[in-house]
Design an enzyme around this catalytic site. Structure first.
Site, PDB file in Angstrom:
ATOM      1  N   HIS A 278     -41.714   0.873 -20.082  1.00 20.54           N
ATOM      2  CA  HIS A 278     -42.569   1.770 -20.873  1.00 20.54           C
ATOM      3  C   HIS A 278     -42.821   1.206 -22.266  1.00 20.54           C
ATOM      4  O   HIS A 278     -41.978   0.524 -22.846  1.00 20.54           O
ATOM      5  CB  HIS A 278     -42.023   3.213 -20.918  1.00 20.54           C
ATOM      6  CG  HIS A 278     -40.831   3.448 -21.786  1.00 20.54           C
ATOM      7  ND1 HIS A 278     -39.923   4.446 -21.534  1.00 20.54           N
ATOM      8  CD2 HIS A 278     -40.383   2.831 -22.909  1.00 20.54           C
ATOM      9  CE1 HIS A 278     -38.988   4.439 -22.463  1.00 20.54           C
ATOM     10  NE2 HIS A 278     -39.237   3.464 -23.303  1.00 20.54           N
TER      11      HIS A 278
ATOM     12  N   ASN B 118     -37.521   0.184 -18.270  1.00 16.51           N
ATOM     13  CA  ASN B 118     -38.415   0.380 -17.124  1.00 16.51           C
ATOM     14  C   ASN B 118     -39.844  -0.086 -17.417  1.00 16.51           C
ATOM     15  O   ASN B 118     -40.750   0.152 -16.629  1.00 16.51           O
ATOM     16  CB  ASN B 118     -38.410   1.860 -16.703  1.00 16.51           C
ATOM     17  CG  ASN B 118     -38.971   2.774 -17.787  1.00 16.51           C
ATOM     18  OD1 ASN B 118     -39.316   2.330 -18.871  1.00 16.51           O
ATOM     19  ND2 ASN B 118     -39.056   4.063 -17.482  1.00 16.51           N
TER      20      ASN B 118
ATOM     21  N   GLU C  82     -44.832   5.935 -19.358  1.00 17.14           N
ATOM     22  CA  GLU C  82     -43.872   5.622 -18.304  1.00 17.14           C
ATOM     23  C   GLU C  82     -44.559   4.976 -17.097  1.00 17.14           C
ATOM     24  O   GLU C  82     -45.754   5.208 -16.867  1.00 17.14           O
ATOM     25  CB  GLU C  82     -43.169   6.913 -17.851  1.00 17.14           C
ATOM     26  CG  GLU C  82     -42.370   7.629 -18.944  1.00 17.14           C
ATOM     27  CD  GLU C  82     -40.993   7.011 -19.177  1.00 17.14           C
ATOM     28  OE1 GLU C  82     -40.846   5.775 -19.103  1.00 17.14           O
ATOM     29  OE2 GLU C  82     -40.056   7.776 -19.466  1.00 17.14           O
TER      30      GLU C  82
HETATM   31  P1  PGA Z   1     -34.948   0.338 -27.733  1.00 16.92           P
HETATM   32  O1  PGA Z   1     -35.985   1.306 -27.002  1.00 16.92           O
HETATM   33  O2  PGA Z   1     -35.708  -0.352 -28.821  1.00 16.92           O
HETATM   34  O3  PGA Z   1     -33.891   1.259 -28.255  1.00 16.92           O
HETATM   35  O4  PGA Z   1     -34.435  -0.615 -26.704  1.00 16.92           O
HETATM   36  C1  PGA Z   1     -37.240   0.840 -26.715  1.00 16.92           C
HETATM   37  C2  PGA Z   1     -38.029   1.844 -25.922  1.00 16.92           C
HETATM   38  O5  PGA Z   1     -37.419   2.644 -25.180  1.00 16.92           O
HETATM   39  O6  PGA Z   1     -39.265   1.844 -26.020  1.00 16.92           O
END
Ligand code: PGA
Length: 250
Positions: free
Chosen positions: A135, A133, A140
Site C-alpha cells: 500500500h 502489502n 490497499e
Molecule cells: P512504515 O509504514 O514507514 O512504518 O514502514 C509505511 C506504510 O505503512 O505506508
C-alpha cells in the site's frame, strides 16, 4: 527513476532531507506531501535540524498529509495529526493553518473527501513510504484503486502492522481516509523511502514487477520523477547495476 541505497540510516535521512531543502531553496512556498510511519521520521528529524540551524524556513510552505484514521480526533495520541505534530510540526515554523490532514471525525466522510480533494493543490514533492502489502498512503491492494481521496477499509495485515502504535489490535481503526493513487502520482516529484529486509521484496515488486492493483506501489513506475531512497536491506533484491551513486546524482 533514480534508486539509491545507503549503508547508514543517517546518510539516507540526510539525502531525503536534502531533496526537500533543495526544493525550498528554489521555491520557499513549495507544497509538500507528507507521510506518517517510521520511514520518513528520520528525514523529518534532519529537516528540524536544518531549520534550527537557520538553513531553511517553512514559513511559506503548505503541507498535505496522505491519510488519517477514521474515528480518531486530532488529539488522539495515535492520530496521524498527532504523529506529525510531535515529530515535525511542533519543531518547525509551518503556520498551523497551512498543514492539511484529512479529518478523521468529519460528520460526512464523502463530503470530507471532496473537501480534501478541492484543497489539494499540486504537490511539488511527495514523501512516501510503503506498507508490507504494497500500500501507498492507505491505498490497499485489491481489485481496483481509487484515483481521488476516498474512504478505505484497512486490511488485516495493515491493522496488524500498525497495532504496534496501539495498546491492542482491536483499538486499531478499521477505516481511514486516504489520498488516491491519482493524487499521489500528480506530485511533481516523489521521494519514496523504505528500510529493512522485510520491505525488500515489496520494494522490488513495486519498482520492477507488473503494474497491478494487487501492488499499489507498482503504480510508482508510471511516475516520471521518482527518487527511491533505500537502506541496503530494502535494496537487497535490486540488481546493483540499477542503483545509482548518490554523489553524482542528487
Ligand atoms: P512504515 O509504514 O514507514 O512504518 O514502514 C509505511 C506504510 O505503512 O505506508
Amino acid at each position: 527513476m533514480h534508486i539509491f541505497s545507503f549503508s547508514s540510516e543517517e546518510e539516507l535521512n540526510k539525502a531525503g532531507a536534502k531533496v526537500v531543502i533543495d526544493l525550498l531553496m528554489k521555491k520557499p512556498s513549495a507544497i509538500l506531501g507528507l507521510a506518517t510511519g517510521q520511514s520518513p521520521v528520520g528525514i523529518y528529524k534532519q529537516l528540524v535540524k536544518a531549520y534550527k540551524k537557520g538553513i531553511i524556513s517553512f514559513q511559506l510552505i503548505k503541507t498535505f498529509n496522505l491519510d488519517e484514521y477514521i474515528g480518531l480526533n486530532k488529539e488522539h495520541p495515535q492520530s496521524f495529526y498527532m504523529f506529525m505534530k510531535q515529530r515535525f510540526f511542533d519543531h518547525v515554523n509551518i503556520p498551523s493553518e497551512r498543514s492539511y490532514i484529512p479529518d478523521g471525525i468529519a460528520p460526512d466522510f464523502n463530503e470530507e473527501c471532496i473537501r480534501y480533494d478541492r484543497l489539494l493543490n499540486k504537490i511539488d514533492l511527495q514523501i512516501l513510504g510503503i506498507g508490507h502489502n504494497g500500500h501507498i498512503g492507505f491505498n490497499e491492494p485489491g481489485n481496483y484503486l481509487s484515483s481521488r481521496t476516498h474512504v478505505v477499509e484497512l486490511t488485516e495485515e495493515t491493522r496488524i502492522a500498525n497495532s504496534k502504535y496501539f495498546s491492542s489490535l482491536n483499538k486499531v481503526p478499521t477505516h481511514a481516509i486516504t489520498m488516491g493513487i491519482g493524487n499521489i502520482l500528480k506530485a511533481q516529484k516523489i521521494v519514496f523511502v523504505a528500510r529493512g529486509k522485510e520491505k525488500a521484496e515489496i520494494v522490488f515488486q513495486s519498482l520492477f514487477g507488473p503494474i497491478t492493483t494487487e501492488c499499489p506501489g507498482s503504480f510508482l513506475q508510471l511516475h516520471p520523477n521518482l527518487v527511491v531512497l533505500l537502506d541496503k536491506e530494502a535494496a537487497s533484491y535490486i540488481d546493483e547495476g540499477k542503483i545509482q551513486n548518490i554523489e553524482t546524482a542528487l
